[in-house]
Design a protein around this motif. Structure first.
Motif, PDB file in Angstrom:
ATOM      1  N   GLY A   6     -19.297   5.457  32.545  1.00  0.00           N
ATOM      2  CA  GLY A   6     -20.114   4.322  32.157  1.00  0.00           C
ATOM      3  C   GLY A   6     -19.638   2.980  32.671  1.00  0.00           C
ATOM      4  N   LYS A   7     -18.615   2.997  33.541  1.00  0.00           N
ATOM      5  CA  LYS A   7     -18.114   1.757  34.123  1.00  0.00           C
ATOM      6  C   LYS A   7     -19.116   1.252  35.164  1.00  0.00           C
ATOM      7  CE  LYS A   7     -14.418  -0.056  36.990  1.00  0.00           C
ATOM      8  NZ  LYS A   7     -13.443   0.337  37.981  1.00  0.00           N
ATOM      9  N   THR A   8     -19.370  -0.051  35.149  1.00  0.00           N
ATOM     10  CA  THR A   8     -20.310  -0.663  36.082  1.00  0.00           C
ATOM     11  C   THR A   8     -19.676  -0.834  37.457  1.00  0.00           C
ATOM     12  OG1 THR A   8     -21.331  -1.898  34.280  1.00  0.00           O
ATOM     13  CG2 THR A   8     -21.747  -2.693  36.506  1.00  0.00           C
ATOM     14  N   ARG A  18     -20.516   7.535  47.271  1.00  0.00           N
ATOM     15  CA  ARG A  18     -19.907   8.866  47.411  1.00  0.00           C
ATOM     16  C   ARG A  18     -18.752   9.046  46.424  1.00  0.00           C
ATOM     17  NH1 ARG A  18     -21.093   7.425  52.631  1.00  0.00           N
ATOM     18  NH2 ARG A  18     -22.589   8.802  53.628  1.00  0.00           N
ATOM     19  N   ARG A  19     -17.913   8.020  46.283  1.00  0.00           N
ATOM     20  CA  ARG A  19     -16.788   8.104  45.337  1.00  0.00           C
ATOM     21  C   ARG A  19     -17.284   8.252  43.899  1.00  0.00           C
ATOM     22  NH1 ARG A  19     -14.473   4.094  48.517  1.00  0.00           N
ATOM     23  NH2 ARG A  19     -14.865   2.489  46.960  1.00  0.00           N
ATOM     24  N   VAL A  20     -18.327   7.487  43.550  1.00  0.00           N
ATOM     25  CA  VAL A  20     -18.889   7.598  42.203  1.00  0.00           C
ATOM     26  C   VAL A  20     -19.434   9.011  41.983  1.00  0.00           C
ATOM     27  CG1 VAL A  20     -20.749   6.784  40.694  1.00  0.00           C
ATOM     28  CG2 VAL A  20     -19.342   5.130  41.927  1.00  0.00           C
ATOM     29  N   LEU A  21     -20.110   9.564  42.979  1.00  0.00           N
ATOM     30  CA  LEU A  21     -20.628  10.930  42.857  1.00  0.00           C
ATOM     31  C   LEU A  21     -19.510  11.957  42.720  1.00  0.00           C
ATOM     32  CD1 LEU A  21     -23.582  10.774  45.355  1.00  0.00           C
ATOM     33  CD2 LEU A  21     -23.743  11.273  42.910  1.00  0.00           C
ATOM     34  N   GLU A  22     -18.386  11.728  43.394  1.00  0.00           N
ATOM     35  CA  GLU A  22     -17.247  12.634  43.258  1.00  0.00           C
ATOM     36  C   GLU A  22     -16.757  12.675  41.813  1.00  0.00           C
ATOM     37  OE1 GLU A  22     -14.376  11.292  46.105  1.00  0.00           O
ATOM     38  OE2 GLU A  22     -15.595  11.962  47.798  1.00  0.00           O
ATOM     39  N   GLY A  23     -16.962  11.594  41.078  1.00  0.00           N
ATOM     40  CA  GLY A  23     -16.574  11.536  39.673  1.00  0.00           C
ATOM     41  C   GLY A  23     -17.312  12.529  38.790  1.00  0.00           C
ATOM     42  N   HIS A  31     -20.524  12.549  28.849  1.00  0.00           N
ATOM     43  CA  HIS A  31     -20.679  11.744  30.064  1.00  0.00           C
ATOM     44  C   HIS A  31     -21.137  12.661  31.204  1.00  0.00           C
ATOM     45  CE1 HIS A  31     -17.412   9.884  27.633  1.00  0.00           C
ATOM     46  NE2 HIS A  31     -18.157   8.813  27.824  1.00  0.00           N
ATOM     47  N   PRO A  32     -22.429  13.037  31.218  1.00  0.00           N
ATOM     48  CA  PRO A  32     -22.883  14.060  32.163  1.00  0.00           C
ATOM     49  C   PRO A  32     -23.379  13.571  33.514  1.00  0.00           C
ATOM     50  CG  PRO A  32     -24.634  13.585  30.626  1.00  0.00           C
ATOM     51  CD  PRO A  32     -23.450  12.740  30.217  1.00  0.00           C
ATOM     52  N   ASP A  33     -23.515  12.227  33.708  1.00  0.00           N
ATOM     53  CA  ASP A  33     -24.183  11.768  34.918  1.00  0.00           C
ATOM     54  C   ASP A  33     -23.624  10.454  35.428  1.00  0.00           C
ATOM     55  OD1 ASP A  33     -25.272  10.268  32.729  1.00  0.00           O
ATOM     56  OD2 ASP A  33     -26.990   9.734  33.970  1.00  0.00           O
ATOM     57  N   VAL A  34     -24.058  10.116  36.643  1.00  0.00           N
ATOM     58  CA  VAL A  34     -23.855   8.791  37.225  1.00  0.00           C
ATOM     59  C   VAL A  34     -25.255   8.279  37.536  1.00  0.00           C
ATOM     60  CG1 VAL A  34     -21.599   9.396  38.168  1.00  0.00           C
ATOM     61  CG2 VAL A  34     -23.614   9.601  39.618  1.00  0.00           C
ATOM     62  N   SER A  35     -25.410   6.960  37.604  1.00  0.00           N
ATOM     63  CA  SER A  35     -26.757   6.444  37.823  1.00  0.00           C
ATOM     64  C   SER A  35     -26.737   5.110  38.550  1.00  0.00           C
ATOM     65  CB  SER A  35     -27.487   6.285  36.484  1.00  0.00           C
ATOM     66  OG  SER A  35     -26.834   5.319  35.680  1.00  0.00           O
ATOM     67  N   LEU A  36     -27.886   4.812  39.137  1.00  0.00           N
ATOM     68  CA  LEU A  36     -28.112   3.525  39.773  1.00  0.00           C
ATOM     69  C   LEU A  36     -29.456   3.026  39.267  1.00  0.00           C
ATOM     70  CD1 LEU A  36     -27.251   1.420  41.967  1.00  0.00           C
ATOM     71  CD2 LEU A  36     -28.691   2.693  43.541  1.00  0.00           C
ATOM     72  N   THR A  37     -29.482   1.787  38.796  1.00  0.00           N
ATOM     73  CA  THR A  37     -30.708   1.183  38.288  1.00  0.00           C
ATOM     74  C   THR A  37     -31.038  -0.041  39.129  1.00  0.00           C
ATOM     75  OG1 THR A  37     -30.199   1.938  36.048  1.00  0.00           O
ATOM     76  CG2 THR A  37     -31.846   0.195  36.267  1.00  0.00           C
ATOM     77  N   HIS A  38     -32.278  -0.111  39.565  1.00  0.00           N
ATOM     78  CA  HIS A  38     -32.768  -1.256  40.335  1.00  0.00           C
ATOM     79  C   HIS A  38     -33.269  -2.315  39.359  1.00  0.00           C
ATOM     80  CE1 HIS A  38     -35.716  -3.448  42.897  1.00  0.00           C
ATOM     81  NE2 HIS A  38     -34.746  -3.317  43.778  1.00  0.00           N
ATOM     82  N   GLU A  39     -33.298  -3.550  39.791  1.00  0.00           N
ATOM     83  CA  GLU A  39     -33.763  -4.641  38.927  1.00  0.00           C
ATOM     84  C   GLU A  39     -35.208  -4.448  38.470  1.00  0.00           C
ATOM     85  OE1 GLU A  39     -34.921  -7.764  42.502  1.00  0.00           O
ATOM     86  OE2 GLU A  39     -32.939  -7.841  41.612  1.00  0.00           O
TER      87      GLU A  39
END
Length: 97
Positions: A6-8, A18-23, A31-39
């Protein structure tokens, strides 16, 4: 972008994505996912095993979409499109709704 804990991550480049996805290797039930949110409110979430979820939580009229078995490089490509604001290209894909 948010990492698996959940770190920004502000304005990630493809290598950072790629590094975030490796997490996702450390993902758990809490904590099952990583995400990107557009404005614009559109969000792309990636889960272990290649599951992607495409949604706009602020837009009730559009059901979330899912895609399974998506490879890491395709996920990075889609995150890049979202970061650039190319919502139409992502939305045009074959999402299961």
């Amino acid at each position: 972008m948010y990492d698996v804990m959940g770190k920004t991550v502000e304005e990630p480049d493809p290598e950072t994505m790629r590094r975030v996805l490796e997490g996702l290797a450390q993902a758990d039930d809490e904590h099952p996912d990583v995400s990107l949110t557009h404005e614009s409110g559109w969000c792309l979430s990636a889960f272990g095993g290649g599951l992607l979820v495409w949604e706009n939580p602020d837009e009730d009229s559009v059901a979330p979409g899912e895609m399974r078995d998506v490879g890491r490089e395709e996920t990075v490509r889609l995150f890049g499109l979202l970061a650039a604001g190319d919502i139409a290209s992502i939305d045009a894909l074959s999402w299961q709704r």
